[in-house]
Design a protein around this motif. Structure first.
Motif, PDB file in Angstrom:
ATOM      1  N   THR A 153     -11.564  -5.882   6.711  1.00  0.00           N
ATOM      2  CA  THR A 153     -11.158  -4.476   6.721  1.00  0.00           C
ATOM      3  C   THR A 153     -10.070  -4.210   5.695  1.00  0.00           C
ATOM      4  O   THR A 153     -10.132  -3.235   4.931  1.00  0.00           O
ATOM      5  N   PHE A 154      -9.063  -5.085   5.641  1.00  0.00           N
ATOM      6  CA  PHE A 154      -7.979  -4.901   4.680  1.00  0.00           C
ATOM      7  C   PHE A 154      -8.488  -4.996   3.245  1.00  0.00           C
ATOM      8  O   PHE A 154      -8.060  -4.231   2.374  1.00  0.00           O
ATOM      9  N   SER A 159     -16.555   7.467   0.135  1.00  0.00           N
ATOM     10  CA  SER A 159     -15.979   7.617   1.474  1.00  0.00           C
ATOM     11  C   SER A 159     -17.043   7.439   2.536  1.00  0.00           C
ATOM     12  O   SER A 159     -16.806   6.844   3.591  1.00  0.00           O
ATOM     13  N   TYR A 179     -11.255   0.084  -1.783  1.00  0.00           N
ATOM     14  CA  TYR A 179     -11.503   1.523  -1.724  1.00  0.00           C
ATOM     15  C   TYR A 179     -10.336   2.303  -2.334  1.00  0.00           C
ATOM     16  O   TYR A 179     -10.524   3.232  -3.130  1.00  0.00           O
ATOM     17  N   THR A 180      -9.099   1.906  -1.991  1.00  0.00           N
ATOM     18  CA  THR A 180      -7.915   2.612  -2.482  1.00  0.00           C
ATOM     19  C   THR A 180      -7.737   2.432  -3.983  1.00  0.00           C
ATOM     20  O   THR A 180      -7.503   3.398  -4.718  1.00  0.00           O
ATOM     21  N   PHE A 187     -17.835   3.789   2.752  1.00  0.00           N
ATOM     22  CA  PHE A 187     -16.742   3.069   3.410  1.00  0.00           C
ATOM     23  C   PHE A 187     -16.795   3.281   4.925  1.00  0.00           C
ATOM     24  O   PHE A 187     -16.558   2.341   5.701  1.00  0.00           O
ATOM     25  N   GLY A 233      -8.019   9.363   1.542  1.00  0.00           N
ATOM     26  CA  GLY A 233      -8.893   9.610   2.681  1.00  0.00           C
ATOM     27  C   GLY A 233      -8.858  11.062   3.090  1.00  0.00           C
ATOM     28  O   GLY A 233      -8.687  11.958   2.253  1.00  0.00           O
ATOM     29  N   VAL A 287     -10.263  -1.756   2.542  1.00  0.00           N
ATOM     30  CA  VAL A 287      -9.309  -0.666   2.318  1.00  0.00           C
ATOM     31  C   VAL A 287      -8.666  -0.804   0.940  1.00  0.00           C
ATOM     32  O   VAL A 287      -8.501   0.182   0.210  1.00  0.00           O
ATOM     33  N   GLY A 288      -8.308  -2.044   0.576  1.00  0.00           N
ATOM     34  CA  GLY A 288      -7.683  -2.268  -0.725  1.00  0.00           C
ATOM     35  C   GLY A 288      -8.601  -1.904  -1.878  1.00  0.00           C
ATOM     36  O   GLY A 288      -8.194  -1.217  -2.818  1.00  0.00           O
ATOM     37  N   LEU A 305       0.831  -1.211   0.000  1.00  0.00           N
ATOM     38  CA  LEU A 305       0.000   0.000   0.000  1.00  0.00           C
ATOM     39  C   LEU A 305       0.861   1.254   0.000  1.00  0.00           C
ATOM     40  O   LEU A 305       0.615   2.196  -0.769  1.00  0.00           O
ATOM     41  N   ILE A 320     -17.183   0.212   7.729  1.00  0.00           N
ATOM     42  CA  ILE A 320     -16.344  -0.016   8.906  1.00  0.00           C
ATOM     43  C   ILE A 320     -17.174   0.051  10.180  1.00  0.00           C
ATOM     44  O   ILE A 320     -16.978  -0.735  11.116  1.00  0.00           O
TER      45      ILE A 320
END
Length: 368
Positions: A278-279, A234, A285-286, A237, A340, A282-283, A16, A241
């Motif tokens: 979660t990971f 966002s 989303y990124t 997301f 973010g 995040v992946g 990341l 979470i």
């Protein structure tokens, strides 16, 4: 198993951090504003590639060394956890340190080549931007908080039936290995922490409503659409979470009231599942969204305007990471390096929103 778990986390952090320049807006490099007509210059591209190569290779070397050490030495759980966390922070600090080196190089390059010299700085404002936002309604974030309050009330109702010692930590086997004496405060400590965290994500979603949009004057239509999409994703997301946290921490708390619903396997798998989910989130989303929605395909790009650039806000970004602008009413602003949001540290409320939840969580944890 723990070794591979920490190894996975370390690999995720390394990848990341290394490929972060690919997820950012082309008009921002290492926290420095780059006018669009210079964003694809060979020198800029070369610095980004160099950062990726150095951070990735360094991270993989550290990961290899960590795996060899942990598998050959077979340390006990406490030593392994301590070293694993230390290795992760070391990897992060190395990438941050190299980022600041590249930040200084980019600033120097910008001044040397005069990217902003002779250009008209333009600030584009969309008066309908707030009305176009498609954020998750506030009530949707409030519902999990109401559930948590209900869980606290239910805990008090069941207080007399709870054991005298409340489990506060579970080991790798899924068995509790740390306890706290039952009090009216200790039995609701976990829901209280959850409530604070839910409030943080609610504030994040609300803060996006009032964050100023940085619209690219050379590509107005696409820039506005990406900004709107970035805020929408966002918000989703943040809700994702919030829901996963509520499910995990809510179940963990319920098993202290009803031990029969938990098994060592569930208590072992629950945090692992949360971590993986979660990971993955995040992946996705990124990679899908990127910084300010830069990776979202929202339509045809408009031609660049050679003599006009966005207002250069570099002076408000300390090190390209910390935004300090007392003239900007925004509390939350989009990060320049990383995907973010961050705070406008010139606003006193930002310090309160940053540290108050942390102080409350730490106070609850140390009071057990």
């Amino acid at each position: 198993m723990i070794t591979f778990l920490f190894g996975f986390i370390l690999l995720f952090i390394t990848v990341l951090q290394a490929f972060m320049p690919k997820f950012l807006k082309q008009t921002e490099a290492f926290g420095v504003y780059v006018p669009e007509q210079y964003a694809k210059k060979e020198t800029v591209v070369r610095l980004k590639k160099r950062y990726t190569q150095v951070v990735l290779s360094t991270g993989l070397i550290i990961l290899t060394g960590y795996l060899i050490w942990s598998l050959s030495q077979e340390p006990n759980e406490e030593i392994l956890a301590l070293i694993s966390v230390g290795v992760q922070f070391t990897t992060i600090f190395i990438s941050i340190g190299y980022y600041f080196i590249m930040h200084l190089r980019m600033k120097k390059l910008k001044v040397t080549e005069g990217w902003a010299t002779g250009k008209n700085e333009v600030r584009v404002v969309d008066l309908q931007f707030q009305k176009k936002l498609q954020l998750i309604p506030r009530i949707v974030f409030v519902i999990p908080m109401i559930i948590t309050v209900g869980l606290i009330i239910y805990t008090f109702i069941k207080y007399d039936q709870m054991p005298n010692m409340i489990p506060t930590h579970w080991g790798p086997s899924g068995q509790p290995d740390a306890f706290s004496e039952k009090t009216y405060f200790s039995v609701i400590s976990l829901p209280l922490i959850l409530l604070v965290m839910q409030g943080m994500f609610l504030m994040m979603s609300e803060g996006m409503k009032f964050s100023g949009a940085k619209i690219n004057p050379a590509n107005k239509k696409t820039s506005v659409e990406q900004q709107l999409a970035f805020r929408k994703y966002s918000s989703w997301f943040a809700l994702f979470i919030t829901i996963t946290l509520t499910l995990m921490m809510g179940y963990s708390h319920l098993q202290t009231i009803h031990p029969e619903i938990a098994t060592p396997w569930i208590m072992f798998a629950l945090p692992l599942a949360f971590l993986v989910i979660t990971f993955v989130g995040v992946g996705i989303y990124t990679v899908k969204v990127g910084q300010s929605g830069s990776r979202l395909k929202v339509g045809e790009a408009n031609p660049s305007i050679e003599d006009k650039i966005a207002v250069d806000d570099d002076r408000y970004w300390k090190g390209g990471m910390f935004y300090i602008n007392k003239d900007d009413p925004s509390i939350l602003v989009e990060k320049r390096f990383g995907v973010g949001w961050t705070f406008n540290f010139a606003r006193p409320i930002s310090w309160i929103l940053l540290f108050l939840p942390l102080i409350i969580i730490i106070a609850i944890a140390f009071s057990l």
